[in-house]
Design a protein around this motif. Structure first.
Motif, PDB file in Angstrom:
ATOM      1  N   HIS A 192      34.788  38.065  21.984  1.00 18.36           N
ATOM      2  CA  HIS A 192      35.353  39.173  22.170  1.00 18.36           C
ATOM      3  C   HIS A 192      34.188  40.107  21.391  1.00 18.36           C
ATOM      4  O   HIS A 192      33.426  41.196  21.893  1.00 18.36           O
ATOM      5  CB  HIS A 192      36.672  39.533  21.862  1.00 18.36           C
ATOM      6  N   ARG A 193      33.791  39.812  19.969  1.00 19.50           N
ATOM      7  CA  ARG A 193      32.971  40.732  19.539  1.00 19.50           C
ATOM      8  C   ARG A 193      31.539  40.375  19.808  1.00 19.50           C
ATOM      9  O   ARG A 193      30.683  41.736  19.859  1.00 19.50           O
ATOM     10  CB  ARG A 193      33.001  40.175  17.962  1.00 19.50           C
ATOM     11  N   THR A 194      31.117  39.302  20.373  1.00 22.67           N
ATOM     12  CA  THR A 194      29.755  39.268  21.070  1.00 22.67           C
ATOM     13  C   THR A 194      29.666  39.937  22.323  1.00 22.67           C
ATOM     14  O   THR A 194      28.742  40.572  22.471  1.00 22.67           O
ATOM     15  CB  THR A 194      29.734  37.658  21.333  1.00 22.67           C
ATOM     16  N   VAL A 195      30.556  39.843  23.251  1.00 22.46           N
ATOM     17  CA  VAL A 195      30.487  40.977  24.318  1.00 22.46           C
ATOM     18  C   VAL A 195      30.518  42.282  23.986  1.00 22.46           C
ATOM     19  O   VAL A 195      29.795  43.184  24.626  1.00 22.46           O
ATOM     20  CB  VAL A 195      31.459  40.584  25.389  1.00 22.46           C
ATOM     21  N   ALA A 196      31.288  42.574  23.026  1.00 24.84           N
ATOM     22  CA  ALA A 196      31.342  43.992  22.541  1.00 24.84           C
ATOM     23  C   ALA A 196      30.064  44.513  22.099  1.00 24.84           C
ATOM     24  O   ALA A 196      29.450  45.608  22.245  1.00 24.84           O
ATOM     25  CB  ALA A 196      32.507  44.268  21.446  1.00 24.84           C
ATOM     26  N   ARG A 197      29.350  43.488  21.140  1.00 25.52           N
ATOM     27  CA  ARG A 197      28.131  43.914  20.651  1.00 25.52           C
ATOM     28  C   ARG A 197      26.990  43.898  21.663  1.00 25.52           C
ATOM     29  O   ARG A 197      26.175  44.917  21.656  1.00 25.52           O
ATOM     30  CB  ARG A 197      27.551  42.965  19.735  1.00 25.52           C
ATOM     31  N   VAL A 199      34.526  43.042  30.303  1.00 25.72           N
ATOM     32  CA  VAL A 199      33.697  43.023  31.526  1.00 25.72           C
ATOM     33  C   VAL A 199      34.411  42.356  32.634  1.00 25.72           C
ATOM     34  O   VAL A 199      34.309  41.279  32.775  1.00 25.72           O
ATOM     35  CB  VAL A 199      32.277  42.217  31.332  1.00 25.72           C
ATOM     36  N   PRO A 200      34.976  43.131  33.395  1.00 28.77           N
ATOM     37  CA  PRO A 200      36.081  42.529  34.339  1.00 28.77           C
ATOM     38  C   PRO A 200      35.514  41.672  35.126  1.00 28.77           C
ATOM     39  O   PRO A 200      36.351  40.786  35.480  1.00 28.77           O
ATOM     40  CB  PRO A 200      36.520  43.847  35.154  1.00 28.77           C
ATOM     41  N   SER A 201      34.249  41.463  35.590  1.00 31.26           N
ATOM     42  CA  SER A 201      33.692  40.386  36.382  1.00 31.26           C
ATOM     43  C   SER A 201      33.309  39.298  35.679  1.00 31.26           C
ATOM     44  O   SER A 201      32.571  38.285  36.207  1.00 31.26           O
ATOM     45  CB  SER A 201      32.240  40.955  37.165  1.00 31.26           C
ATOM     46  N   ALA A 202      33.264  39.275  34.102  1.00 33.39           N
ATOM     47  CA  ALA A 202      32.855  38.232  33.602  1.00 33.39           C
ATOM     48  C   ALA A 202      33.776  37.309  33.304  1.00 33.39           C
ATOM     49  O   ALA A 202      34.984  37.303  33.629  1.00 33.39           O
ATOM     50  CB  ALA A 202      32.484  38.760  32.284  1.00 33.39           C
ATOM     51  N   PRO A 203      33.260  35.922  32.893  1.00 32.74           N
ATOM     52  CA  PRO A 203      31.998  35.473  32.799  1.00 32.74           C
ATOM     53  C   PRO A 203      31.538  35.385  34.236  1.00 32.74           C
ATOM     54  O   PRO A 203      31.870  34.920  34.942  1.00 32.74           O
ATOM     55  CB  PRO A 203      32.007  34.136  32.011  1.00 32.74           C
ATOM     56  N   HIS A 204      30.093  35.732  34.051  1.00 34.04           N
ATOM     57  CA  HIS A 204      29.100  35.344  35.465  1.00 34.04           C
ATOM     58  C   HIS A 204      28.846  33.839  35.678  1.00 34.04           C
ATOM     59  O   HIS A 204      28.602  33.863  36.877  1.00 34.04           O
ATOM     60  CB  HIS A 204      28.062  36.679  35.432  1.00 34.04           C
ATOM     61  N   GLU A 205      28.539  33.322  34.565  1.00 35.03           N
ATOM     62  CA  GLU A 205      28.364  32.115  34.761  1.00 35.03           C
ATOM     63  C   GLU A 205      29.142  31.252  33.747  1.00 35.03           C
ATOM     64  O   GLU A 205      29.166  31.665  32.701  1.00 35.03           O
ATOM     65  CB  GLU A 205      26.791  31.811  34.427  1.00 35.03           C
ATOM     66  N   VAL A 206      29.433  30.049  34.194  1.00 35.32           N
ATOM     67  CA  VAL A 206      30.244  28.896  33.177  1.00 35.32           C
ATOM     68  C   VAL A 206      29.305  27.924  33.278  1.00 35.32           C
ATOM     69  O   VAL A 206      29.553  26.972  34.456  1.00 35.32           O
ATOM     70  CB  VAL A 206      31.495  28.850  33.540  1.00 35.32           C
ATOM     71  N   LEU A 207      28.357  27.346  32.519  1.00 28.31           N
ATOM     72  CA  LEU A 207      27.529  26.236  32.644  1.00 28.31           C
ATOM     73  C   LEU A 207      28.025  25.157  31.759  1.00 28.31           C
ATOM     74  O   LEU A 207      28.194  25.162  30.565  1.00 28.31           O
ATOM     75  CB  LEU A 207      26.158  26.782  32.010  1.00 28.31           C
ATOM     76  N   LEU A 208      28.179  23.872  32.400  1.00 25.58           N
ATOM     77  CA  LEU A 208      28.600  22.759  31.934  1.00 25.58           C
ATOM     78  C   LEU A 208      27.395  21.824  31.686  1.00 25.58           C
ATOM     79  O   LEU A 208      26.581  21.705  31.978  1.00 25.58           O
ATOM     80  CB  LEU A 208      29.385  21.985  32.787  1.00 25.58           C
ATOM     81  N   VAL A 209      27.415  21.611  30.278  1.00 26.48           N
ATOM     82  CA  VAL A 209      26.233  20.756  29.682  1.00 26.48           C
ATOM     83  C   VAL A 209      26.710  19.399  29.614  1.00 26.48           C
ATOM     84  O   VAL A 209      27.935  18.945  29.038  1.00 26.48           O
ATOM     85  CB  VAL A 209      25.816  21.219  28.148  1.00 26.48           C
ATOM     86  N   LEU A 210      25.892  18.576  30.443  1.00 28.44           N
ATOM     87  CA  LEU A 210      26.090  17.108  30.266  1.00 28.44           C
ATOM     88  C   LEU A 210      24.993  16.228  29.666  1.00 28.44           C
ATOM     89  O   LEU A 210      23.695  16.645  30.045  1.00 28.44           O
ATOM     90  CB  LEU A 210      26.238  16.475  31.654  1.00 28.44           C
ATOM     91  N   ASP A 211      25.157  15.056  29.111  1.00 27.98           N
ATOM     92  CA  ASP A 211      24.267  14.400  28.418  1.00 27.98           C
ATOM     93  C   ASP A 211      23.774  13.534  29.230  1.00 27.98           C
ATOM     94  O   ASP A 211      24.585  12.419  29.534  1.00 27.98           O
ATOM     95  CB  ASP A 211      24.975  14.146  26.866  1.00 27.98           C
TER      96      ASP A 211
END
Length: 354
Positions: free
Chosen positions: A218-223, A261-273
């Protein structure tokens, strides 16, 4: 002076008091270590050169085994030869289904005939192109910023480092980036991302150890809104006490960022090893189901002889692979392009790219 040298001169802007301290990197291979200060970009190598180098282990395994199928100038394509081809393809961790597809195509084209090595390689290569084909999947960067990117994955997958590499790429493109160190349950992850932010010249928002990750988000998006940043990238926890708690926490993060940000998150990226092979698929399936992932980052391809795992990942998750990491350097990260990937597997001299 290299690009990374210039980044280190900027310094991080951190929302918590105190300067970043050196801490351990993420576990799990070379792709997880921050590169040292003053490390120059490899001269004139280009991305294709780096991906070829990163995929040497998988390419060497594949090409050596294909050569081993040929005891003579030509080899009869019969059941025995097809079974051996199937077995060597499975060794790359592509899974039985894709291996069967390639084997069966070879059988349709050549069964009962004597085939030359270059003909077999052509069919294998063309089938890999088909299996890995995907539509272009660029980041969903918003015309009305900030673009909010949520990054998820199990601990040790290379998640935090992939965030830093993604931030570097965006900064190079001229975007202003704010990072959120939301993996508050692992002090090393917060320290590592802070070090990266310092080197990249990105702003970072952190929180006390063990604090609510949703609060950090929350604080990151607000910033990001306050500062007029173009992109906000949020790290998340890779493990909580139970799997249900983890998924509940990720759902909570989605809710809090949507409020700002009502449309957020705009991307949800999954990291795979990539080094985890088939296990990466089972480990990460819950993430895809719980947080509506939009794409995959496949990390540590340079540390694995089983880069074929990218094929079942594409098929089972039905998600585009958006980025791949093929080394420990900050520049060893780029959008995934299937033809470049396949060409890199056969880069040691089995004919020109298609």
């Amino acid at each position: 002076m290299g690009i990374f040298d210039r980044f280190t001169r900027k310094g991080a802007k951190t929302s918590e008091t105190g300067s970043p301290e050196a801490g351990p990197g993420e576990s799990g291979g070379a792709d997880s270590r921050p590169a040292g200060d003053g490390e120059a970009v490899r001269s004139n190598s280009g991305w294709l050169g780096r991906i070829r180098q990163g995929l040497q282990r998988t390419g060497r395994l594949l090409q050596t085994d294909i050569r081993d199928l040929f005891k003579h100038d030509g080899e009869l394509v019969d059941d025995t030869m097809l079974d051996r081809l199937f077995a060597l393809l499975v060794k790359t961790d592509m899974g039985a289904g894709p291996a069967e597809t390639i084997r069966d195509q070879v059988g349709r084209e050549f069964r009962g005939r004597v085939v030359q090595q270059e003909d077999l390689v052509r069919v294998v290569r063309d089938q890999l192109y088909e299996l890995l084909h995907q539509e272009e999947a660029p980041l969903a960067l918003q015309t009305d910023p900030p673009t909010v990117i949520l990054v998820v994955g199990v601990n040790g997958s290379g998640k935090t480092t992939s965030i830093a590499k993604l931030a570097r790429m965006l900064i190079q493109e001229g975007h202003r980036v704010v990072l959120g160190a939301g993996d508050t349950f692992r002090a090393a992850a917060v320290e590592q991302l802070t070090i990266w932010a310092e080197r990249l010249g990105a702003e970072i928002v952190t929180g006390p150890a063990g604090s609510d990750p949703a609060s950090v988000a929350h604080r990151t998006v607000a910033r990001a809104l306050e500062s007029g940043a173009d992109v906000c990238i949020l790290d998340t926890a890779g493990r909580l006490q139970t799997q249900s708690n983890l998924m509940d926490q990720l759902t909570k993060i989605r809710r809090v960022v949507e409020k700002l940000v009502p449309s957020a998150p705009h991307e949800v990226l999954l990291v795979l090893d990539a080094t985890a092979g088939q296990n990466a698929i089972s480990q990460a399936r819950g993430f895809s189901d719980a947080v509506q992932c939009s794409g995959i980052i496949l990390s540590k391809l340079d540390g694995s002889a089983k880069g074929g795992v990218i094929i079942p990942i594409r098929q089972q998750f039905n998600l585009p692979v958006k980025f791949i990491g093929v080394g420990e350097k900050p520049e060893d990260f780029a959008p995934f392009r299937p033809h470049e990937f396949v060409d890199a597997l056969f880069a040691d001299g089995n004919g020109p790219p298609r």
